[in-house]
Design a protein around this motif. Structure first.
Motif: not given
Length: 85
Positions: A18-19, A21-22, A25, A30, A42, A45
């Protein structure tokens, strides 16, 4: 089908994914990334979906500046990474 509880290692792997991917991005919204990849994002992430399907990871690698290999490695628990590295 009964889903087994996640191990602490799998929860940690989900948080790492998740980290990353954030970070990948960046400033993109999102919902825009999720729509382009054809999925919701969501839960991934935030680490609440710690074990996404391969096709989900592949779709994210296609729309974000991150390789499929890197995302796949992040999905492995820490113990698996130490055994192969």
């Amino acid at each position: 089908m009964v889903r087994l509880p996640l191990t602490p290692e799998k929860r940690a792997a989900g948080k790492r994914l998740g980290e990353r991917l954030r970070h990948a991005r960046g400033g993109r919204i999102l919902a825009d990334v999720a729509q382009e990849a054809g999925m919701t994002l969501r839960k991934i992430e935030t680490g609440r979906l710690a074990t996404p399907a391969f096709t989900t990871i592949a779709a994210l690698a296609r729309v974000l500046p991150v390789s499929l290999d890197e995302l796949a490695a992040l999905c492995l628990p820490d113990t698996d990474l130490r055994q192969t590295g």
